[in-house]
Design a protein around this motif. Sequence first.
Motif, PDB file in Angstrom:
ATOM      1  N   LEU A 403       0.823  -1.206   0.000  1.00  0.00           N
ATOM      2  CA  LEU A 403       0.000   0.000   0.000  1.00  0.00           C
ATOM      3  C   LEU A 403       0.857   1.255   0.000  1.00  0.00           C
ATOM      4  O   LEU A 403       0.630   2.184  -0.796  1.00  0.00           O
ATOM      5  CB  LEU A 403      -0.922  -0.018   1.222  1.00  0.00           C
ATOM      6  N   GLU A 495      -7.207  -5.347   9.726  1.00  0.00           N
ATOM      7  CA  GLU A 495      -6.377  -4.397   8.973  1.00  0.00           C
ATOM      8  C   GLU A 495      -5.622  -5.098   7.850  1.00  0.00           C
ATOM      9  O   GLU A 495      -5.420  -4.503   6.777  1.00  0.00           O
ATOM     10  CB  GLU A 495      -5.397  -3.725   9.920  1.00  0.00           C
ATOM     11  N   LEU A 498      -8.136  -5.426   4.987  1.00  0.00           N
ATOM     12  CA  LEU A 498      -8.450  -4.128   4.381  1.00  0.00           C
ATOM     13  C   LEU A 498      -7.253  -3.552   3.624  1.00  0.00           C
ATOM     14  O   LEU A 498      -7.407  -3.022   2.516  1.00  0.00           O
ATOM     15  CB  LEU A 498      -8.909  -3.152   5.467  1.00  0.00           C
ATOM     16  N   ALA A 499      -6.060  -3.633   4.211  1.00  0.00           N
ATOM     17  CA  ALA A 499      -4.866  -3.085   3.555  1.00  0.00           C
ATOM     18  C   ALA A 499      -4.578  -3.808   2.248  1.00  0.00           C
ATOM     19  O   ALA A 499      -4.189  -3.191   1.245  1.00  0.00           O
ATOM     20  CB  ALA A 499      -3.662  -3.184   4.494  1.00  0.00           C
ATOM     21  N   ILE A 502      -7.211  -2.639  -0.387  1.00  0.00           N
ATOM     22  CA  ILE A 502      -6.965  -1.259  -0.834  1.00  0.00           C
ATOM     23  C   ILE A 502      -5.712  -1.191  -1.693  1.00  0.00           C
ATOM     24  O   ILE A 502      -5.679  -0.495  -2.724  1.00  0.00           O
ATOM     25  CB  ILE A 502      -6.850  -0.321   0.379  1.00  0.00           C
ATOM     26  N   TYR A 505      -6.475  -2.556  -5.095  1.00  0.00           N
ATOM     27  CA  TYR A 505      -7.322  -1.617  -5.839  1.00  0.00           C
ATOM     28  C   TYR A 505      -6.481  -0.467  -6.399  1.00  0.00           C
ATOM     29  O   TYR A 505      -6.611  -0.109  -7.580  1.00  0.00           O
ATOM     30  CB  TYR A 505      -8.416  -1.078  -4.923  1.00  0.00           C
ATOM     31  N   ILE A 506      -5.633   0.112  -5.577  1.00  0.00           N
ATOM     32  CA  ILE A 506      -4.794   1.228  -6.037  1.00  0.00           C
ATOM     33  C   ILE A 506      -3.869   0.770  -7.157  1.00  0.00           C
ATOM     34  O   ILE A 506      -3.647   1.486  -8.138  1.00  0.00           O
ATOM     35  CB  ILE A 506      -3.988   1.797  -4.854  1.00  0.00           C
TER      36      ILE A 506
END
Length: 894
Positions: A403, A495, A498-499, A502, A505-506
């Motif tokens: 991330l 976390e 979720l991390a 994300i 996705y990025i």
Amino acid sequence: MADPSPASFGTQANALLRKNLTYQRKHIWTNVRLILVPLFLCLILLAIQHVLDALMKGVSDMTGDCKSNADLSGGICPIPNPPMLPAMSQIPQHELRSVKTDFLPYKDLPDKSSISANIFATSFAVNSSDLLPTLANNSLGSPIAADKDNYADPGLAPGLPIYNIQPLCIANSTWPLSLEKIQTEVKCVQGLCLWRNNSADVNNELFKGSYRGNPAGITNEIAAAYDLMSTDKKNFNVTIWYNSTYKEEFSTGPVKLVRVPRSINLISNAYLKFLKGPGLRILFEFVKEVPKHATRLNTDIASLLGPLFFTWVVLLLFPVILTSLVYEKQERLRIMMKMHGLGDGPYWLISYAYFLTISVLYVASLVIFGSVIGLKYFRLNSYTIQSVFYFIYLNLQIAIGFLVSSIFSKVKTVTVVAYILVYGTGLLGSFLFQTMLENQSFPEEWIVALELYPGFSLYRGLYEFSQYASRGNGMKWQDLSDSGMGEVLCIMSIEWFLALIIAFYIDQVFSSGKHPFFFLNPFKKSSSIPSKPTVQRMDSKKVSIDMGKIDVSQEREKVQQLRNEGSAGHAILCDNLKKVYPGRDGNPPKMAVRGLYLDVPSGECFGMLGPNGAGKTSFISMMTGLLKPSSGTALVQGLDICKEMNKVYTSMGVCPQHDLLWETLTGREHLLFYGRLKNIKGSALTQAVEESLKSVSLFDGGVGDKPAGNYSGGMKRRLSVAISLIGNPKVVYLDEPSTGLDPASRKNLWDVIQCAKQNTAIILTTHSMEEAEFLCDRLGIFVDGALQCIGNSKELKSRYGGSYVFTMTTSSEHEEDVERLVSTVSPNAKKVYHLAGTQKFELPKQEVRIAEVFRAVEKAKSNFTVFAWGLSDTTLEDVFIKVAKSAQAFISLS
């Protein structure tokens, strides 16, 4: 031969895994040094432990010489019979006791020092034969705070007075007291009981008299206060106020006892007197601790320092992961792998598993080595709990690494930031977060909020390990609910998930160029049938320009016809491709590519010529997926680069302008990796690599088995070309492939490219006219983002170079004679160069016969001296210069 089908997920994953293992083998000593860091720290802790054990050996030996109750501090000696101590009240220091002040409105406070809000006897009498009961009949107090236990009361230390609280003290009211081996004296101190009509007044008075709450800096401390609430003859309901600052004395050490038992006894006796009269009371004789065995001081250095040092040890993996990811981004190795067919799925799977394996081995070596050398921090705590905790956090750390890597693009910057996070987290955890954990008054909600930062979650888990190890029993699974470990495991697991989501996705949106809401249409199939071109309006000026460029207009018409027919047979088809860079710092937007139409069939090498800044690199970047077109599109093997770029990558080879190589991998290892991505396997892969190395002259002398970091610039360039051609891709982009090569290597490389283009469409950019004439079937001159002309070398020379170039050098006084000579040969000749006797003229071919030029020169030699002369046809370089100048002149005029 390469399998014509794209490489499968497993094949791509296998290629990347083999490359990573090879890369890891090249950096074996870096890994050894990385693993030695925790081992070295464990050895340091062990050495410190031995030193402390030696220093404490003499103290520990005292346990064999302890006499009963010899050590009343609750330390190392056994205490089978703890002493019986009188219960005392906590009274303020002399200078802090409540008196009349300007900031308190109450007039019943004394003018001199006193103690308020206590209930006490009116006299002091001591029966030495039955000491404790007689002391219990009196209200004793001390300004010294209680200790953490009742094995010894600091208020009973020799030389310190004990106070007997009475309504009125006679001058010099002191009494000797002998308690066990303690000789001291009891002093009278005046006490005052004050009545307030409601609890709000009590609370206000206490707050304004608080040591911390008084804004005027004047302390007016109250010993204790009571709120009888709904107390009557049938109900005893009371709230007791006491000064909590004596509990910890602003320290982070062990929590101290509070002297409240005597206050409870006093109000209870007052209630009994209210019910039954003054003759009835509860006698509170003494307080006493439970017996204890002999103990040793806790000298387990790993348990004491573990949270700080092991936080640093585990977090040291974070910069390693982060720099590795950012290095691939900075050197554009990730996009290079992607352009040769590596999908996002295999990249994420192998990279994640690669980092996880290294992390698990790293932490496992720490736990195993720490256990072997005997550190209780590892040996006492359950290994299964440690395994689960470290495994979850390592996964969270890797996800956070992916991330955070999307934010940075420079390795140096991210290295500095990563190490600041490592050491900053450890220090903040030790000096701030741990203080909050040990402060029982700190809200639990804030602790949970701080644990949302992964570094503090790690610190909390390591802190819990250290606490349980220091108690001598270690953490077991049944202890999860009593500690913060269960809470930490839940937070880190959530976390981690979720991390990871994300970060993926990025990566898909910013690295792979997908639409921000791509996940909403997972089952939508993109059509490979090209859409019909949209009709665009053009102003009259642009129409007149295109009409003047018949070859460019014909190319556009051919592309539009192919799109209308839905033909997908051609390798490359650019349809009105545009790229506009937005304006910055007040500058207008920059049109890099202006509506490009281009058709390149398989088996053709198309050369793109143009001055620097013409837009060639922007065009190549769009075709290779580095940039998204502003409008228009291009089809590669019938696939739209705006919608199906991942499929385009499977049939594409790229030689970028700058060599994108791993410095420690050899040329052979590079070709093996990219060959596997092109679905070449087994003996065919070995043969393809051998042929590639031989074709670019990297086979002889073992050059192909040397690290690419040791190659010269020309050798790196040849390797980049070999990488782009391995596996016989359907489309190849060569961006200035022969830059930096010597003439022999350049000629050899041209032969390789000439041979490779038989079943491949090649787009080549170059500044070498010789290279363009040798390799390219068609050429396009690109100026200011637009094609100015298209055709093969002969067509361009014929179209833009319909003249001979005549050059003659004489002395300065014969320059006019040369001009007259040329005018006789060609009346429409044009002088294009003149310097120090050397003149150059363009002679229209339709007016000139070469034999007449030779005869005229021979005749002139008899009239004046001719140092040199020449007659040449127009070169491609002349055509390029002429077209570029004409286009730039037109642009400047318009």
